[in-house]
Design an enzyme around this catalytic site. Sequence first.
Site, PDB file in Angstrom:
ATOM      1  N   ASN A 114       7.520  -0.956 -13.442  1.00 53.34           N
ATOM      2  CA  ASN A 114       6.508  -2.205 -13.658  1.00 53.34           C
ATOM      3  C   ASN A 114       5.398  -1.567 -14.734  1.00 53.34           C
ATOM      4  O   ASN A 114       4.987  -0.598 -15.152  1.00 53.34           O
ATOM      5  CB  ASN A 114       6.101  -2.972 -12.015  1.00 53.34           C
ATOM      6  CG  ASN A 114       6.622  -3.424 -11.649  1.00 53.34           C
ATOM      7  OD1 ASN A 114       5.896  -4.105 -10.620  1.00 53.34           O
ATOM      8  ND2 ASN A 114       7.947  -2.670 -10.820  1.00 53.34           N
TER       9      ASN A 114
ATOM     10  N   GLU B 101       0.491   5.000  -1.417  1.00 59.65           N
ATOM     11  CA  GLU B 101       0.534   7.037  -2.599  1.00 59.65           C
ATOM     12  C   GLU B 101       1.158   6.620  -3.954  1.00 59.65           C
ATOM     13  O   GLU B 101       3.399   6.571  -2.997  1.00 59.65           O
ATOM     14  CB  GLU B 101       0.735   7.580  -2.543  1.00 59.65           C
ATOM     15  CG  GLU B 101      -0.704   8.468  -1.708  1.00 59.65           C
ATOM     16  CD  GLU B 101      -1.919   8.493  -2.629  1.00 59.65           C
ATOM     17  OE1 GLU B 101      -1.641   8.468  -3.448  1.00 59.65           O
ATOM     18  OE2 GLU B 101      -2.417   7.990  -1.354  1.00 59.65           O
TER      19      GLU B 101
ATOM     20  N   PRO C 258       9.121  17.884 -13.024  1.00 58.98           N
ATOM     21  CA  PRO C 258      10.151  19.302 -12.802  1.00 58.98           C
ATOM     22  C   PRO C 258      11.434  17.870 -11.607  1.00 58.98           C
ATOM     23  O   PRO C 258      10.755  17.101 -11.018  1.00 58.98           O
ATOM     24  CB  PRO C 258       9.206  19.734 -10.970  1.00 58.98           C
ATOM     25  CG  PRO C 258       8.044  19.591 -11.748  1.00 58.98           C
ATOM     26  CD  PRO C 258       7.630  18.806 -12.659  1.00 58.98           C
TER      27      PRO C 258
ATOM     28  N   TYR D 103       7.485  11.684  -4.435  1.00 58.13           N
ATOM     29  CA  TYR D 103       7.405  10.031  -4.153  1.00 58.13           C
ATOM     30  C   TYR D 103       8.708   9.165  -3.200  1.00 58.13           C
ATOM     31  O   TYR D 103       8.065   8.912  -2.378  1.00 58.13           O
ATOM     32  CB  TYR D 103       7.268   9.504  -4.787  1.00 58.13           C
ATOM     33  CG  TYR D 103       6.737   8.722  -4.981  1.00 58.13           C
ATOM     34  CD1 TYR D 103       6.021   7.505  -5.317  1.00 58.13           C
ATOM     35  CD2 TYR D 103       8.012   7.289  -5.895  1.00 58.13           C
ATOM     36  CE1 TYR D 103       6.338   5.755  -4.294  1.00 58.13           C
ATOM     37  CE2 TYR D 103       7.916   6.358  -5.979  1.00 58.13           C
ATOM     38  CZ  TYR D 103       7.000   5.275  -5.685  1.00 58.13           C
ATOM     39  OH  TYR D 103       7.076   3.836  -5.747  1.00 58.13           O
TER      40      TYR D 103
ATOM     41  N   ALA E 141       0.734  -1.100   0.333  1.00 63.31           N
ATOM     42  CA  ALA E 141      -0.014  -0.081   0.802  1.00 63.31           C
ATOM     43  C   ALA E 141       0.786   1.698   0.497  1.00 63.31           C
ATOM     44  O   ALA E 141       1.831   1.471   0.645  1.00 63.31           O
ATOM     45  CB  ALA E 141      -1.071  -0.078   1.007  1.00 63.31           C
TER      46      ALA E 141
ATOM     47  N   THR F 214      11.078   0.735  -4.210  1.00 62.35           N
ATOM     48  CA  THR F 214      12.056   1.624  -5.011  1.00 62.35           C
ATOM     49  C   THR F 214      12.611   1.719  -5.642  1.00 62.35           C
ATOM     50  O   THR F 214      13.268   1.883  -4.780  1.00 62.35           O
ATOM     51  CB  THR F 214      10.020   2.009  -5.528  1.00 62.35           C
ATOM     52  OG1 THR F 214      10.613   2.955  -6.323  1.00 62.35           O
ATOM     53  CG2 THR F 214      10.685   3.977  -4.455  1.00 62.35           C
TER      54      THR F 214
HETATM   55  P1  NAD Z   1      -1.103   1.994  -7.135  1.00 61.54           P
HETATM   56  O1  NAD Z   1      -1.080   2.982  -6.804  1.00 61.54           O
HETATM   57  O2  NAD Z   1      -1.385   1.452  -8.414  1.00 61.54           O
HETATM   58  O3  NAD Z   1      -1.565   1.019  -5.665  1.00 61.54           O
HETATM   59  C1  NAD Z   1      -1.956   1.201  -4.506  1.00 61.54           C
HETATM   60  C2  NAD Z   1      -2.788   0.684  -3.181  1.00 61.54           C
HETATM   61  O4  NAD Z   1      -2.581   1.380  -1.813  1.00 61.54           O
HETATM   62  C3  NAD Z   1      -4.029   1.417  -3.853  1.00 61.54           C
HETATM   63  O5  NAD Z   1      -4.941  -0.267  -4.124  1.00 61.54           O
HETATM   64  C4  NAD Z   1      -4.740   1.708  -2.362  1.00 61.54           C
HETATM   65  O6  NAD Z   1      -6.116   1.303  -2.607  1.00 61.54           O
HETATM   66  C5  NAD Z   1      -3.593   0.868  -1.082  1.00 61.54           C
HETATM   67  N1  NAD Z   1      -3.252   2.601  -0.093  1.00 61.54           N
HETATM   68  C6  NAD Z   1      -3.398   4.039  -0.872  1.00 61.54           C
HETATM   69  N2  NAD Z   1      -2.968   4.317   0.063  1.00 61.54           N
HETATM   70  C7  NAD Z   1      -3.548   3.218   1.344  1.00 61.54           C
HETATM   71  C8  NAD Z   1      -3.728   3.495   2.530  1.00 61.54           C
HETATM   72  N3  NAD Z   1      -3.204   4.328   3.257  1.00 61.54           N
HETATM   73  N4  NAD Z   1      -4.332   2.338   3.758  1.00 61.54           N
HETATM   74  C9  NAD Z   1      -4.632   1.195   3.004  1.00 61.54           C
HETATM   75  N5  NAD Z   1      -4.021   1.133   1.538  1.00 61.54           N
HETATM   76  C10 NAD Z   1      -4.096   1.824   0.264  1.00 61.54           C
HETATM   77  O7  NAD Z   1       0.367   1.071  -6.445  1.00 61.54           O
HETATM   78  P2  NAD Z   1       1.411   0.364  -7.488  1.00 61.54           P
HETATM   79  O8  NAD Z   1       1.980   0.481  -8.843  1.00 61.54           O
HETATM   80  O9  NAD Z   1       0.728  -1.524  -7.277  1.00 61.54           O
HETATM   81  O10 NAD Z   1       2.559   0.129  -6.942  1.00 61.54           O
HETATM   82  C11 NAD Z   1       2.633  -0.684  -5.056  1.00 61.54           C
HETATM   83  C12 NAD Z   1       3.888  -0.591  -3.935  1.00 61.54           C
HETATM   84  O11 NAD Z   1       4.710  -1.073  -5.492  1.00 61.54           O
HETATM   85  C13 NAD Z   1       4.140   0.954  -3.336  1.00 61.54           C
HETATM   86  O12 NAD Z   1       4.584   0.589  -2.620  1.00 61.54           O
HETATM   87  C14 NAD Z   1       4.666   1.889  -4.877  1.00 61.54           C
HETATM   88  O13 NAD Z   1       5.898   2.717  -4.125  1.00 61.54           O
HETATM   89  C15 NAD Z   1       5.870  -0.268  -5.317  1.00 61.54           C
HETATM   90  N6  NAD Z   1       6.346   0.010  -6.575  1.00 61.54           N
HETATM   91  C16 NAD Z   1       5.892   0.372  -7.613  1.00 61.54           C
HETATM   92  C17 NAD Z   1       6.466   0.105  -8.688  1.00 61.54           C
HETATM   93  C18 NAD Z   1       5.839   0.232 -10.261  1.00 61.54           C
HETATM   94  O14 NAD Z   1       6.485   0.414 -10.967  1.00 61.54           O
HETATM   95  N7  NAD Z   1       4.558   0.659 -10.029  1.00 61.54           N
HETATM   96  C19 NAD Z   1       7.969  -0.281  -8.835  1.00 61.54           C
HETATM   97  C20 NAD Z   1       8.372  -0.648  -7.391  1.00 61.54           C
HETATM   98  C21 NAD Z   1       8.025  -0.452  -6.696  1.00 61.54           C
HETATM   99  O1  DAU Z   2      11.257   3.302 -10.653  1.00 62.41           O
HETATM  100  C1  DAU Z   2      10.282   2.795 -10.134  1.00 62.41           C
HETATM  101  C2  DAU Z   2       8.977   3.738  -9.978  1.00 62.41           C
HETATM  102  O2  DAU Z   2       8.282   3.793 -11.217  1.00 62.41           O
HETATM  103  C3  DAU Z   2       8.000   3.528  -8.918  1.00 62.41           C
HETATM  104  O3  DAU Z   2       8.409   3.449  -8.036  1.00 62.41           O
HETATM  105  C4  DAU Z   2       6.889   4.401  -9.515  1.00 62.41           C
HETATM  106  O4  DAU Z   2       5.680   3.815  -8.411  1.00 62.41           O
HETATM  107  C5  DAU Z   2       5.919   4.390 -10.380  1.00 62.41           C
HETATM  108  O5  DAU Z   2       5.244   5.503 -10.858  1.00 62.41           O
HETATM  109  C6  DAU Z   2       7.705   4.091 -11.811  1.00 62.41           C
HETATM  110  O6  DAU Z   2       7.964   6.019 -11.537  1.00 62.41           O
HETATM  111  P1  DAU Z   2       8.120   6.502 -12.929  1.00 62.41           P
HETATM  112  O7  DAU Z   2       8.192   7.969 -12.308  1.00 62.41           O
HETATM  113  O8  DAU Z   2       9.420   6.011 -13.077  1.00 62.41           O
HETATM  114  O9  DAU Z   2       7.096   6.058 -13.619  1.00 62.41           O
HETATM  115  P2  DAU Z   2       6.194   6.931 -14.046  1.00 62.41           P
HETATM  116  O10 DAU Z   2       5.338   5.768 -15.016  1.00 62.41           O
HETATM  117  O11 DAU Z   2       5.345   7.629 -14.313  1.00 62.41           O
HETATM  118  O12 DAU Z   2       6.953   7.307 -15.202  1.00 62.41           O
HETATM  119  C7  DAU Z   2       7.480   7.159 -16.645  1.00 62.41           C
HETATM  120  C8  DAU Z   2       8.850   7.584 -17.519  1.00 62.41           C
HETATM  121  O13 DAU Z   2       7.749   8.035 -17.710  1.00 62.41           O
HETATM  122  C9  DAU Z   2       9.260   8.762 -16.345  1.00 62.41           C
HETATM  123  O14 DAU Z   2      10.766   9.293 -17.082  1.00 62.41           O
HETATM  124  C10 DAU Z   2       8.218  10.170 -16.913  1.00 62.41           C
HETATM  125  C11 DAU Z   2       7.859   9.574 -17.992  1.00 62.41           C
HETATM  126  N1  DAU Z   2       6.592  10.171 -18.380  1.00 62.41           N
HETATM  127  C12 DAU Z   2       5.196  10.223 -17.558  1.00 62.41           C
HETATM  128  C13 DAU Z   2       4.021  10.627 -17.858  1.00 62.41           C
HETATM  129  C14 DAU Z   2       3.353   9.844 -16.695  1.00 62.41           C
HETATM  130  C15 DAU Z   2       6.082  11.071 -19.720  1.00 62.41           C
HETATM  131  O15 DAU Z   2       7.088  11.499 -20.396  1.00 62.41           O
HETATM  132  N2  DAU Z   2       4.903  11.776 -19.925  1.00 62.41           N
HETATM  133  C16 DAU Z   2       3.624  11.041 -18.770  1.00 62.41           C
HETATM  134  O16 DAU Z   2       2.663  11.446 -19.196  1.00 62.41           O
END
Ligand code: NAD
Ligand code: DAU
Length: 338
Positions: free
Chosen positions: A180, A84, A274, A150, A82, A125
């Site tokens: 991911n 943001e 930014p 973040y 869980a 992350t």
């Molecule tokens: P996501 O935003 O898709 O999902 C987050 C989930 O957490 C949601 O279901 C939301 O309702 C829940 N949540 C948020 N605040 C909460 C709270 N206070 N209590 C209970 N539930 C709450 O996120 P994701 O992309 O699936 O990422 C999941 C985890 O993996 C995060 O910790 C993120 O930092 C980590 N992570 C993500 C990526 C990526 O590429 N998306 C990569 C590496 C690590």
């Molecule tokens: O590296 C792991 C992280 O990857 C996770 O911890 C975060 O939860 C996940 O959101 C992701 O972060 P990024 O900021 O790398 O992902 P995002 O998909 O927002 O952006 C990927 C790249 O694309 C980044 O360099 C910003 C760029 N981008 C993103 C958006 C949304 C654009 O150029 N245009 C866009 O509209």
Amino acid sequence: MAFLVTGGCGFIGSNFVRLLRRAEPRQRVVNLDALTYAGNPANLSDLENDSSYQFVHGDISDRPLVDRVLSEHSIEAVFHFAAESHVDRSILDSGPFIRTNVLGTQTLLDASRAAKVRRFVHVSTDEVYGSLGEEGFFSETTPLAPNSPYAASKASSDMLVRACHHTHGFDTVITRCSNNYGPYQFPEKLIPLVISNIEAGLPIPVYGNGLQVRDWIHVADHAAGVLAAFRNGKAGEAYNFGGRCEKTNISLVKTLLNLMGKPETLIRHVADRPGHDRRYAIDCSKAERELGWQVRVDFSKGLADTVGWYRANPGWVETIRSGDYRRYYQSQYGHRGV
Ligand code: NAD
Ligand code: DAU
């Protein structure tokens, strides 16, 4: 005895819950999720009739609730997803990031220790390491140097987990994964945003020159890494996971346009993020060596399958076109989006 997954209605959490049900069929799984804008119970609708799966609607910052869940279900292990999770939202308002990622993790960690949970897996992350230049990789010994609100909130939570192990001897493992992609990813993130904009005939916003590099990994490989860290990881350690798949944003966007048969003229270079981190690249050799984990999903196949999933599930994106997401898209990109 049961496992607790937090954030199981999000992108990675829902993919992980599904893996857990397959990999540990005798374990009961409890999913605690606050259902923020990113949480969608429909992500696990296939488990509705699974008597070993239970959803609890609630916040990880709510200590009485967390205490109750841990004791009522005799929780043995916690998988903490869980959070943001979106960098751009943390730039608009860091408050929810501190509340959930820092204070929420602290609450969950303290409650888990008090409840004598056997192992606490903290899903972090690669962004906690900051940004790389042209060369080199993040390893587990790279100093933490987060650049966005973040990343700073996630690094803070990592520090709390580390301190809890060091001070109290609590059994914790931290995972740090790169970007991911895959099914059920919220369309604010680059790959699903590009796919859903292409489907809707909208322009594709590329921040700055698009030469930033991300290391892409399929969500199934990340989920398998979290499970391997739980099963084989050493208490107090951190493990990196990555796809060994570096792409510039612009090349990735062009690949997607090509895959979906649309012209590159849809690309719009917009104002840069930014503090935009230039490059992420992961050295995941420790996880390969010590956990017996390795990347299995080939990027071309994984990406084509992901496009296929979004095309086969238009209703899923449609449901997300809520007032809230519209408002966010308008404030982020200056025009009405999906
Ligand atoms: P996501 O935003 O898709 O999902 C987050 C989930 O957490 C949601 O279901 C939301 O309702 C829940 N949540 C948020 N605040 C909460 C709270 N206070 N209590 C209970 N539930 C709450 O996120 P994701 O992309 O699936 O990422 C999941 C985890 O993996 C995060 O910790 C993120 O930092 C980590 N992570 C993500 C990526 C990526 O590429 N998306 C990569 C590496 C690590
Ligand atoms: O590296 C792991 C992280 O990857 C996770 O911890 C975060 O939860 C996940 O959101 C992701 O972060 P990024 O900021 O790398 O992902 P995002 O998909 O927002 O952006 C990927 C790249 O694309 C980044 O360099 C910003 C760029 N981008 C993103 C958006 C949304 C654009 O150029 N245009 C866009 O509209």
